[in-house]
Design an enzyme around this catalytic site. Structure first.
Site, PDB file in Angstrom:
ATOM      1  N   PRO A  98      -6.235  -3.823  -4.992  1.00 25.46           N
ATOM      2  CA  PRO A  98      -7.461  -4.621  -5.139  1.00 25.46           C
ATOM      3  C   PRO A  98      -8.528  -3.836  -5.887  1.00 25.46           C
ATOM      4  CG  PRO A  98      -7.273  -3.755  -2.904  1.00 25.46           C
ATOM      5  CD  PRO A  98      -5.998  -3.408  -3.602  1.00 25.46           C
ATOM      6  N   GLY A 100     -12.401  -4.370  -7.300  1.00 20.75           N
ATOM      7  CA  GLY A 100     -13.522  -5.294  -7.147  1.00 20.75           C
ATOM      8  C   GLY A 100     -14.253  -5.677  -8.422  1.00 20.75           C
ATOM      9  N   SER A 129      -9.064  -8.800  -4.542  1.00 22.28           N
ATOM     10  CA  SER A 129     -10.212  -8.223  -3.831  1.00 22.28           C
ATOM     11  C   SER A 129     -11.144  -9.312  -3.322  1.00 22.28           C
ATOM     12  CB  SER A 129     -10.982  -7.294  -4.772  1.00 22.28           C
ATOM     13  OG  SER A 129     -12.193  -6.877  -4.169  1.00 22.28           O
ATOM     14  N   TYR A 153     -13.024  -7.124   2.560  1.00 24.46           N
ATOM     15  CA  TYR A 153     -14.152  -6.285   2.975  1.00 24.46           C
ATOM     16  C   TYR A 153     -14.794  -7.073   4.095  1.00 24.46           C
ATOM     17  CZ  TYR A 153     -13.996  -2.980  -0.945  1.00 24.46           C
ATOM     18  OH  TYR A 153     -13.640  -1.989  -1.817  1.00 24.46           O
ATOM     19  N   THR A 179      -9.669  -3.332   4.259  1.00 22.79           N
ATOM     20  CA  THR A 179     -10.081  -2.006   3.786  1.00 22.79           C
ATOM     21  C   THR A 179     -11.029  -1.375   4.793  1.00 22.79           C
ATOM     22  OG1 THR A 179      -9.763  -2.685   1.505  1.00 22.79           O
ATOM     23  CG2 THR A 179     -11.177  -0.769   1.867  1.00 22.79           C
ATOM     24  N   ARG A 188     -21.732   7.904  -5.854  1.00 25.82           N
ATOM     25  CA  ARG A 188     -21.069   7.848  -7.158  1.00 25.82           C
ATOM     26  C   ARG A 188     -22.047   8.170  -8.285  1.00 25.82           C
ATOM     27  NH1 ARG A 188     -18.117   2.110  -5.913  1.00 25.82           N
ATOM     28  NH2 ARG A 188     -16.923   2.830  -4.119  1.00 25.82           N
ATOM     29  N   LYS A 260      -5.914  -0.623   5.168  1.00 28.44           N
ATOM     30  CA  LYS A 260      -6.002   0.191   3.941  1.00 28.44           C
ATOM     31  C   LYS A 260      -6.999   1.329   4.125  1.00 28.44           C
ATOM     32  CE  LYS A 260      -6.815  -0.215  -1.071  1.00 28.44           C
ATOM     33  NZ  LYS A 260      -8.073   0.362  -1.500  1.00 28.44           N
ATOM     34  N   HIS A 284      -8.766   5.446  -1.712  1.00 27.54           N
ATOM     35  CA  HIS A 284      -9.614   4.593  -2.537  1.00 27.54           C
ATOM     36  C   HIS A 284      -9.801   5.206  -3.926  1.00 27.54           C
ATOM     37  CE1 HIS A 284     -12.404   1.065  -1.594  1.00 27.54           C
ATOM     38  NE2 HIS A 284     -12.649   1.280  -2.883  1.00 27.54           N
TER      39      HIS A 284
HETATM   40  C1  FNR Z   1     -11.283  -0.018  -6.294  1.00 29.58           C
HETATM   41  N1  FNR Z   1     -10.662  -0.045  -5.050  1.00 29.58           N
HETATM   42  C2  FNR Z   1     -10.891  -1.089  -4.187  1.00 29.58           C
HETATM   43  N2  FNR Z   1     -10.255  -1.140  -2.997  1.00 29.58           N
HETATM   44  C3  FNR Z   1     -10.419  -2.191  -2.175  1.00 29.58           C
HETATM   45  O1  FNR Z   1      -9.835  -2.210  -1.099  1.00 29.58           O
HETATM   46  N3  FNR Z   1     -11.223  -3.244  -2.555  1.00 29.58           N
HETATM   47  C4  FNR Z   1     -11.895  -3.251  -3.728  1.00 29.58           C
HETATM   48  O2  FNR Z   1     -12.589  -4.205  -4.056  1.00 29.58           O
HETATM   49  C5  FNR Z   1     -11.772  -2.122  -4.559  1.00 29.58           C
HETATM   50  N4  FNR Z   1     -12.494  -2.033  -5.708  1.00 29.58           N
HETATM   51  C6  FNR Z   1     -12.240  -1.013  -6.607  1.00 29.58           C
HETATM   52  C7  FNR Z   1     -12.907  -0.985  -7.826  1.00 29.58           C
HETATM   53  C8  FNR Z   1     -12.573  -0.018  -8.760  1.00 29.58           C
HETATM   54  C9  FNR Z   1     -13.269  -0.008 -10.077  1.00 29.58           C
HETATM   55  C10 FNR Z   1     -11.580   0.928  -8.474  1.00 29.58           C
HETATM   56  C11 FNR Z   1     -11.140   1.940  -9.513  1.00 29.58           C
HETATM   57  C12 FNR Z   1     -10.963   0.937  -7.252  1.00 29.58           C
HETATM   58  C13 FNR Z   1      -9.649   0.968  -4.713  1.00 29.58           C
HETATM   59  C14 FNR Z   1      -8.275   0.532  -5.205  1.00 29.58           C
HETATM   60  O3  FNR Z   1      -7.769  -0.500  -4.419  1.00 29.58           O
HETATM   61  C15 FNR Z   1      -7.270   1.714  -5.147  1.00 29.58           C
HETATM   62  O4  FNR Z   1      -7.293   2.251  -3.861  1.00 29.58           O
HETATM   63  C16 FNR Z   1      -7.611   2.770  -6.178  1.00 29.58           C
HETATM   64  O5  FNR Z   1      -7.897   2.185  -7.422  1.00 29.58           O
HETATM   65  C17 FNR Z   1      -6.474   3.755  -6.340  1.00 29.58           C
HETATM   66  O6  FNR Z   1      -6.842   4.815  -7.156  1.00 29.58           O
HETATM   67  P1  FNR Z   1      -6.446   4.917  -8.701  1.00 29.58           P
HETATM   68  O7  FNR Z   1      -4.950   4.993  -8.770  1.00 29.58           O
HETATM   69  O8  FNR Z   1      -7.007   3.739  -9.383  1.00 29.58           O
HETATM   70  O9  FNR Z   1      -7.111   6.175  -9.173  1.00 29.58           O
END
Ligand code: FNR
Length: 387
Positions: A98, A100, A129, A153, A179, A188, A260, A284
């Site tokens: 997911p 966002g 998401s 969420y 999550t 960030r 998660k 994450h």
């Molecule tokens: C996320 N991730 C995330 N996880 C989740 O549970 N809900 C969400 O809405 C989001 N939104 C989100 C936005 C962006 C821009 C990123 C990069 C990540 C986390 C995502 O599900 C996942 O755990 C990570 O992206 C894994 O890391 P890598 O492989 O992208 O580095």
């Protein structure tokens, strides 16, 4: 029988006709192309992470200290990458994690629908998401017959949470992914340095704005009262969950409930004891907490604590098909792709994301072919060494 590795034949074959590949096949090339294509605020949000981003870097680098040993004289002309997950037979162990701001990753602002179309094209499920630019009903419909999951969420407002879950289930989601690590946003710097948080600008809130409970809480026309609607969203976001909430979450849905953000073996064991239907080991992508251990290095202890009682999903740092195979060897049942498919969406919409997924699958498939592993079971049996 077609194999995922055949994707390279298409690329080489097109080259013989003088057609160069449209998009890079490697992560570094992909990220560079996406960086040129994405609006700076969206790129910073996707590419960035928490603190000095050490955990985020480590997530990807740590795959390098795991190594595999090939076996020879095994007939691997056909490879089977299929898995069964939450009652669904899936052609591969990949799924799209997911994300966002997926909606913002395509120029038309409908990246969630594009990701769902990539799911339909590749058979790789999308975990939708809560934060999306199109309502969950539309996104799941765009994936066609390919199963989707819904990531929650959990809002502070219990009725709103229940409404979101009910809608996802009615739309046909096959699992509820809750999550745990994001009731508050991590620190960030990339976003802070440009004071950019997309949700506060009214982006990716369509699941809330289309929700009858949210609409009732606002009590006003959303389009005429955007600032108030966003303010309400911000006030309702982020329930702090405790273990006792798992029973509530399970009571509001008949879907499998997957947690998660579980990285500690004790949390994994406890979650399964309390009835979690899946454990999703992830940090994450290093976006929420810095100073952590690479997610892939935490996976083996989580797998061992779960002891096969429920599926273990994994993400964070997967950048190649080789990484996918390593995560399987370390015990993941399914492997989530994050940032790479966002970049695919940015450079080519649904087709771009499909290309990224096909490259990952081709590399994984060819690695299995060369190393003498015709199945994922053979990958796990072969094991992996910390080098
Ligand atoms: C996320 N991730 C995330 N996880 C989740 O549970 N809900 C969400 O809405 C989001 N939104 C989100 C936005 C962006 C821009 C990123 C990069 C990540 C986390 C995502 O599900 C996942 O755990 C990570 O992206 C894994 O890391 P890598 O492989 O992208 O580095």
């Amino acid at each position: 029988m077609a194999q995922y590795g055949d994707y390279q034949n298409l690329i080489y074959g097109a080259g013989l006709q003088g057609v160069m590949p449209r998009w890079p096949v490697d992560f570094a090339g992909l990220e560079a192309r996406a960086s040129a294509a994405m609006a700076p605020g969206v790129l910073g949000y996707v590419q960035g992470g928490c603190g000095d981003e050490l955990t985020q870097q480590r997530n990807a680098e740590a795959f390098g200290h795991w190594g595999m040993t090939p076996r020879m004289m095994v007939d691997c002309t056909a490879r089977d990458l299929s898995i069964t997950l939450f009652g669904c037979t899936l052609p591969t162990p990949l799924f799209m994690a997911p994300i966002g701001v997926t909606g913002l990753c395509t120029q038309d602002g409908h990246g969630d629908l594009a990701a769902a179309r990539a799911a339909a094209a590749t058979g790789v499920p999308l975990c939708v998401s809560t934060l999306a630019n199109d309502p969950v009903e539309d996104v799941i419909a765009a994936a066609g017959a390919v199963p989707s999951f819904f990531q929650l969420y959990t809002p502070k407002d219990q009725e709103l949470a229940e409404s979101l879950v009910r809608r996802a289930e009615a739309a046909g989601a096959k699992a509820l992914v809750v999550t745990l690590d994001t009731w508050v946003t991590g620190w960030r710097p990339r976003d802070l340095n440009v004071a950019n948080f997309p949700q506060l600008r009214g982006h990716v809130l369509s699941n809330y704005f289309s929700d009858p409970v949210f609409q009732q809480r606002l009590g006003k026309d959303i389009s005429q009262n955007m600032a108030e609607a966003v303010g309400l969203w911000a006030r309702l976001f982020g329930k702090v969950l405790g273990w006792h909430d798992l029973a509530w979450l399970k009571s509001i849905t008949s879907l499998p409930v997957v947690l998660k953000g579980i990285c500690h073996p004790e949390d994994a064991r406890h979650a399964v004891d309390l009835g979690a239907d899946g454990i999703y080991c992830s940090n994450h992508g290093g976006r929420q907490a810095n100073g952590g251990i690479a997610a892939i290095d935490m996976l083996p202890a989580v797998v061992s604590a779960v002891a096969g009682r429920v599926p273990v999903l994994f993400d964070s740092g997967v950048r190649s098909g080789t990484d996918v195979v390593k995560a399987i060897a370390l015990g993941a049942d399914a492997v989530g792709i994050g940032r790479p498919y966002s970049y695919g969406l940015a450079i080519g919409g649904a087709e771009g994301a499909s290309h990224v997924l096909r490259c990952l699958l081709a590399e994984a498939d060819l690695l299995m072919a060369v190393n003498g592993w015709p199945t994922l079971a053979a990958v796990r049996e072969a094991g992996i060494t910390r080098v």
